[in-house]
Motif scaffolding. Structure first.
Motif, mmCIF file in Angstrom:
data_model
loop_
_atom_site.group_PDB
_atom_site.id
_atom_site.type_symbol
_atom_site.label_atom_id
_atom_site.label_comp_id
_atom_site.label_asym_id
_atom_site.label_seq_id
_atom_site.Cartn_x
_atom_site.Cartn_y
_atom_site.Cartn_z
ATOM 1 N N ALA A 1 -3.312 7.407 -0.843
ATOM 2 C CA ALA A 1 -2.994 6.273 0.014
ATOM 3 C C ALA A 1 -2.783 6.734 1.447
ATOM 4 O O ALA A 1 -2.465 7.909 1.699
ATOM 5 N N TYR A 2 -2.945 5.790 2.345
ATOM 6 C CA TYR A 2 -2.616 5.990 3.758
ATOM 7 C C TYR A 2 -1.865 4.760 4.227
ATOM 8 O O TYR A 2 -2.340 3.633 4.054
ATOM 9 N N ILE A 3 -0.693 4.983 4.810
ATOM 10 C CA ILE A 3 0.129 3.906 5.355
ATOM 11 C C ILE A 3 0.336 4.187 6.835
ATOM 12 O O ILE A 3 0.717 5.302 7.216
ATOM 13 N N HIS A 4 0.069 3.176 7.645
ATOM 14 C CA HIS A 4 0.302 3.332 9.084
ATOM 15 C C HIS A 4 1.023 2.112 9.622
ATOM 16 O O HIS A 4 0.700 0.982 9.261
ATOM 17 N N ALA A 5 2.021 2.356 10.470
ATOM 18 C CA ALA A 5 2.747 1.244 11.080
ATOM 19 C C ALA A 5 3.179 1.566 12.498
ATOM 20 O O ALA A 5 4.108 0.972 13.018
ATOM 21 N N ALA B 1 5.379 -3.233 -2.644
ATOM 22 C CA ALA B 1 6.785 -3.511 -2.955
ATOM 23 C C ALA B 1 7.692 -2.513 -2.238
ATOM 24 O O ALA B 1 8.745 -2.884 -1.682
ATOM 25 N N ALA B 2 7.288 -1.245 -2.235
ATOM 26 C CA ALA B 2 8.082 -0.231 -1.516
ATOM 27 C C ALA B 2 8.077 -0.484 -0.023
ATOM 28 O O ALA B 2 9.109 -0.299 0.652
ATOM 29 N N LEU B 3 6.947 -0.921 0.501
ATOM 30 C CA LEU B 3 6.894 -1.243 1.935
ATOM 31 C C LEU B 3 7.821 -2.408 2.275
ATOM 32 O O LEU B 3 8.461 -2.409 3.330
ATOM 33 N N GLN B 4 7.921 -3.381 1.386
ATOM 34 C CA GLN B 4 8.825 -4.493 1.632
ATOM 35 C C GLN B 4 10.281 -3.998 1.702
ATOM 36 O O GLN B 4 11.094 -4.504 2.500
ATOM 37 N N ARG B 5 10.593 -2.986 0.911
ATOM 38 C CA ARG B 5 11.960 -2.449 0.925
ATOM 39 C C ARG B 5 12.252 -1.593 2.142
ATOM 40 O O ARG B 5 13.383 -1.554 2.610
ATOM 41 N N HIS B 6 11.238 -0.905 2.651
ATOM 42 C CA HIS B 6 11.499 0.137 3.643
ATOM 43 C C HIS B 6 10.996 -0.148 5.052
ATOM 44 O O HIS B 6 11.454 0.489 6.008
#
Length: 276
Positions: A210-214, A269-274
């Protein structure tokens, strides 16, 4: 030189390949002693080549390139007529001539890319991307929608241990501040990499999951990699789960998640938490 292929996906691959070779030649010619000069020259050489070929072979299409003057502005009619024509166009090429200039200017690094994507108004998908290619010149490969890679295999760790060890591609210089906590939450490890294109390509090939960017990006940072990732069958969305959309009046597209389909619900779901 013979004419390029006319099918858009193959044409995108051809463009990315030609620009990538020009960048490799430039690295050889200039060397790495002056990193700033090499970065500037790389941006210009690739942009000029891609723009020239698009003008020759796709003269009726609009273009959005990172290196266009004022490309980062949210357009209004009184600002720039060319940009307004992009918003009215049926086909728009979204280009990042050199994704990862920092890595390009470092000797021995291969995690930089060339992005070529095509958005179409009549596309069946919400993101509107109908063709794309990610050139990884220093890795001697191009990933494209004309021949999308097979869905990536399970990671070696998961296959051997019987559990899913998630590997998250992370920015070398500016990862989201919440990413360490998120990785701990889902039992993942961070894998630092260079350009956005190289990181999404690593998801496509199965090197990471995965890749997450914000941290803030623009359309050209993700259009071509997302086109290839979704053609491969991967999940791609905003970090709130909403659709990625391209050729918008404001070219900022600040966050995204690209991952294996089976991890999307868990990571969202983890992104919603963090990420709040």
């Amino acid at each position: 030189m013979s004419s390029p292929p006319m099918i858009d996906g193959a044409f995108a691959r051809w463009l990315a390949s030609r620009a990538g070779q020009a960048l490799l030649d430039l690295r050889t010619e200039l060397g790495f002693a002056d990193g700033g000069a090499l970065k500037s020259a790389g941006d210009k050489v690739s942009h000029d080549l891609i723009r020239t070929e698009l003008a020759k072979w796709r003269p009726g299409d609009a273009v959005l390139s990172e290196e266009d003057e004022g490309s980062r502005l949210a357009w209004a009619a009184e600002v720039n007529a060319e940009a307004v024509s992009r918003l009215a166009a049926d086909r728009v090429w979204i280009i990042d001539p050199l994704d990862g200039t920092r890595e390009f200017a470092e000797e021995g690094r291969s995690d930089w890319a060339v992005h070529v994507a095509l958005w179409a108004r009549n596309a069946p998908s919400p993101h509107g991307l109908v063709a794309g290619a990610v050139g990884l010149p220093a890795q001697h490969r191009v990933l494209g929608t004309d021949y999308p890679p097979a869905y990536p295999p399970m990671t070696v760790e998961a296959a051997t241990a019987g559990t899913r060890m998630i590997r998250l591609a992370a920015s070398r210089s500016r990862p989201p501040v919440f990413l360490t906590d998120l990785a701990e939450d889902v039992g993942a490890k961070l894998v630092p990499m260079g350009s956005a294109g190289a990181k999404i390509a690593a998801v496509v090939t199965g090197e990471v999951d995965a890749y997450i960017h914000a941290g803030g990006q623009y359309e050209w940072d993700s259009a071509a990699p997302v086109a290839v990732a979704t053609a491969t069958g991967l999940h791609a969305s905003r970090i709130d789960g909403s659709a990625l959309r391209y050729n918008e009046a404001d070219p900022r597209l600040p966050d995204l998640l690209v991952c294996r389909r089976d991890l999307a619900t868990r990571l969202l779901a983890a992104l919603q938490r963090h990420s709040g």
